[in-house]
Design a protein around this motif. Structure first.
Motif, mmCIF file in Angstrom:
data_model
loop_
_atom_site.group_PDB
_atom_site.id
_atom_site.type_symbol
_atom_site.label_atom_id
_atom_site.label_comp_id
_atom_site.label_asym_id
_atom_site.label_seq_id
_atom_site.Cartn_x
_atom_site.Cartn_y
_atom_site.Cartn_z
ATOM 1 N N UNK A 42 0.868 -1.277 -0.106
ATOM 2 C CA UNK A 42 0.166 0.087 -0.028
ATOM 3 C C UNK A 42 0.862 1.241 0.087
ATOM 4 N N UNK A 43 2.041 1.129 -0.113
ATOM 5 C CA UNK A 43 2.954 2.001 0.238
ATOM 6 C C UNK A 43 3.622 2.766 -1.285
ATOM 7 N N UNK A 44 3.668 1.887 -2.236
ATOM 8 C CA UNK A 44 4.150 2.110 -3.589
ATOM 9 C C UNK A 44 2.981 2.707 -4.454
ATOM 10 N N UNK A 45 3.451 3.263 -5.615
ATOM 11 C CA UNK A 45 2.502 3.584 -6.685
ATOM 12 C C UNK A 45 1.806 2.205 -7.112
ATOM 13 N N UNK A 46 2.616 1.133 -7.220
ATOM 14 C CA UNK A 46 1.977 -0.170 -7.489
ATOM 15 C C UNK A 46 2.907 -1.370 -6.716
ATOM 16 N N UNK A 47 2.307 -2.388 -6.634
ATOM 17 C CA UNK A 47 3.090 -3.660 -6.104
ATOM 18 C C UNK A 47 2.533 -4.934 -6.570
ATOM 19 N N UNK A 48 3.503 -5.882 -6.504
ATOM 20 C CA UNK A 48 3.026 -7.131 -7.153
ATOM 21 C C UNK A 48 3.143 -8.241 -5.957
ATOM 22 N N UNK A 49 2.313 -9.229 -5.772
ATOM 23 C CA UNK A 49 2.210 -10.306 -4.977
ATOM 24 C C UNK A 49 2.329 -11.545 -5.689
ATOM 25 N N UNK A 50 2.857 -12.666 -5.011
ATOM 26 C CA UNK A 50 2.856 -14.202 -5.502
ATOM 27 C C UNK A 50 2.113 -14.753 -4.737
ATOM 28 N N UNK A 51 1.241 -15.712 -5.408
ATOM 29 C CA UNK A 51 0.647 -16.865 -4.725
ATOM 30 C C UNK A 51 0.666 -18.163 -5.063
ATOM 31 N N UNK A 52 2.148 -18.470 -5.365
ATOM 32 C CA UNK A 52 2.830 -19.724 -5.553
ATOM 33 C C UNK A 52 2.310 -20.603 -4.081
ATOM 34 N N UNK A 53 2.258 -21.764 -4.422
ATOM 35 C CA UNK A 53 1.657 -22.770 -3.283
ATOM 36 C C UNK A 53 2.335 -22.434 -2.055
ATOM 37 N N UNK A 54 3.534 -22.173 -1.940
ATOM 38 C CA UNK A 54 4.140 -22.259 -0.531
ATOM 39 C C UNK A 54 4.125 -20.850 0.158
ATOM 40 N N UNK A 55 3.779 -19.829 -0.597
ATOM 41 C CA UNK A 55 3.564 -18.397 0.063
ATOM 42 C C UNK A 55 2.278 -18.410 1.278
ATOM 43 N N UNK A 56 2.764 -17.292 2.019
ATOM 44 C CA UNK A 56 1.756 -17.044 3.298
ATOM 45 C C UNK A 56 0.428 -17.277 2.830
ATOM 46 N N UNK A 57 0.011 -16.745 1.763
ATOM 47 C CA UNK A 57 -1.151 -16.837 1.051
ATOM 48 C C UNK A 57 -0.956 -17.497 -0.471
ATOM 49 N N UNK A 58 -1.226 -18.796 -0.293
ATOM 50 C CA UNK A 58 -0.870 -19.663 -1.448
ATOM 51 C C UNK A 58 -2.046 -20.308 -2.271
ATOM 52 N N UNK A 59 -1.915 -20.142 -3.498
ATOM 53 C CA UNK A 59 -2.845 -20.901 -4.223
ATOM 54 C C UNK A 59 -2.558 -22.416 -4.330
ATOM 55 N N UNK A 60 -3.162 -23.170 -5.332
ATOM 56 C CA UNK A 60 -2.592 -24.643 -5.943
ATOM 57 C C UNK A 60 -2.193 -24.538 -7.085
ATOM 58 N N UNK A 61 -1.481 -23.580 -7.324
ATOM 59 C CA UNK A 61 -0.756 -23.617 -8.677
ATOM 60 C C UNK A 61 -0.209 -21.970 -8.534
ATOM 61 N N UNK A 62 -0.032 -21.543 -9.969
ATOM 62 C CA UNK A 62 0.626 -20.263 -9.873
ATOM 63 C C UNK A 62 -0.642 -19.176 -9.832
#
Length: 365
Positions: free
Chosen positions: A172-192
């Motif tokens: 929320x600090x930058x003009x934009x930001x990117x997040x990943x939902x790779x399965x092992x992330x803190x918030x992870x999907x079941x794929x990319x």
């Protein structure tokens, strides 16, 4: 065997809710840009405290499309860290810009704000800090530098979903930001999967075009875009997990703090929390001069462990010729001694004690 991340245990806790959501998606045949994607984007934006969130196909795409939407391109320079996954630098290269690698802080492993200003040139257009292993970079100082020099702040939040600085979420600090939902992330999907966030209506409009073949209206194309959409199946899973992200991050912190307490007397350096932000421990990474001995001992006991990252980006084959003149001693020393241990919300105290026992026997007998 003790895995780095116990995704099976997490799945068992939420199996019914996920399977119900997936079954409904299949029954409705709403697979691409469906209602779960739209709802997840709204829920994620609300949680992160941003105006817009756009789901994309991966964390790498999130950074790539953020840079495109920000107008970063050929001839531009982006200051970033060499101690991160290569996707950070790949995204910069994708738009034709040049990554400018600077050294890291020896305690937090994040980009060193003291090294940023001297790396700024007339070609510098943005700073891309990585909130490495879940600890926020020094956003206050980096923001000040961006404002002073008229630079974009684009946050790489691939490892920091839920981390805060003074009550505000990373991203929320930058003009934009990117997040990943790779399965092992803190918030992870079941794929990319990935997410780009911004407070800017203009940037959000561009992102929505770029991630969907350059189109605002179906079959009408305004720019050359990409096929980079978060699918509805993954959004189902992410919505279920998002409701539990505070619980998950608290579990990671609990495990990390127990590790550090149990290893306080050992000849190694446990992770440092600088107090500037709330660490969410995507990884628990220590430093040890006998790293390889500890690594082998853990592997012999079938205990998951990994080196993040063994080769800094400026030393990678793809970059080493172009950056042969670059010397980053802190980064290189950290890469030679770092080791990451199993970390996840469900990691039990007895398992942590077992892991520390192997490390203790290796280092002190």
């Amino acid at each position: 065997m003790i895995p780095m991340v116990n995704l099976k245990a997490q799945y068992e806790e939420i199996r019914d809710e996920i399977e119900q959501g997936i079954a409904e998606t299949i029954a409705n045949c709403s697979f691409i840009l469906g209602p779960n994607v739209q709802n997840f984007e709204k829920e994620a934006a609300e949680y992160l405290g941003v105006k817009h969130a756009v789901g994309v196909a991966s964390g790498t795409d999130a950074l790539h499309l953020a840079l495109l939407a920000e107008g970063i391109g050929v001839g531009d320079e982006v200051i970033t860290t060499p101690f991160t996954f290569i996707a950070t630098a790949e995204a910069i290269c994708y738009v034709g810009a040049t990554p400018v690698f600077i050294d890291i802080d020896p305690k937090t492993f994040n980009i060193d704000p003291d090294a940023i200003e001297q790396a700024i040139t007339p070609k510098t257009k943005a700073i891309m800090p990585v909130h490495l292993f879940g600890q926020p970079a020094d956003l206050t100082r980096i923001q000040q530098l961006c404002e002073k020099h008229g630079l974009k702040l684009i946050e790489d939040c691939a490892q920091s979903f839920g981390a805060r600085v003074n009550g505000r979420q990373t991203g929320s600090f930058g003009s934009s930001a990117g997040f990943s939902f790779f399965p092992s992330k803190n918030l992870g999907a079941f794929g990319d999967g990935g997410l780009v966030v911004t407070q800017s209506d203009e940037i959000a409009e561009k992102l929505k075009m770029y991630h969907n073949h350059g189109s605002k209206v179906r079959y009408y194309h305004d720019v050359i875009g990409y096929n980079s959409r978060l699918d509805d199946m993954q959004a189902v899973i992410l919505r279920v997990k998002l409701k539990r992200i505070e619980q998950y991050n608290a579990g990671r912190r609990r495990a990390a703090h127990l590790y550090s307490k149990l290893m306080a007397d050992l000849p190694l350096t446990t992770p440092f929390e600088d107090g500037l932000g709330e660490h969410v421990y995507h990884q628990y990474t220590l430093l040890c001069d006998r790293r390889d001995d500890v690594l082998k001992a853990l592997q012999d006991q079938q205990i998951g462990c990994a080196v993040y990252y063994p080769v800094p980006l400026h030393k990678q084959n793809v970059f080493k010729d172009a950056y042969a003149h670059v010397k980053l001693p802190v980064t290189e020393q950290v890469a030679a001694t770092c080791l990451s241990l199993p970390i996840c919300p469900s990691l039990e105290d007895k398992t942590i004690e077992q892991i520390v026992g192997v490390i203790r026997r290796t280092l002190v007998g």
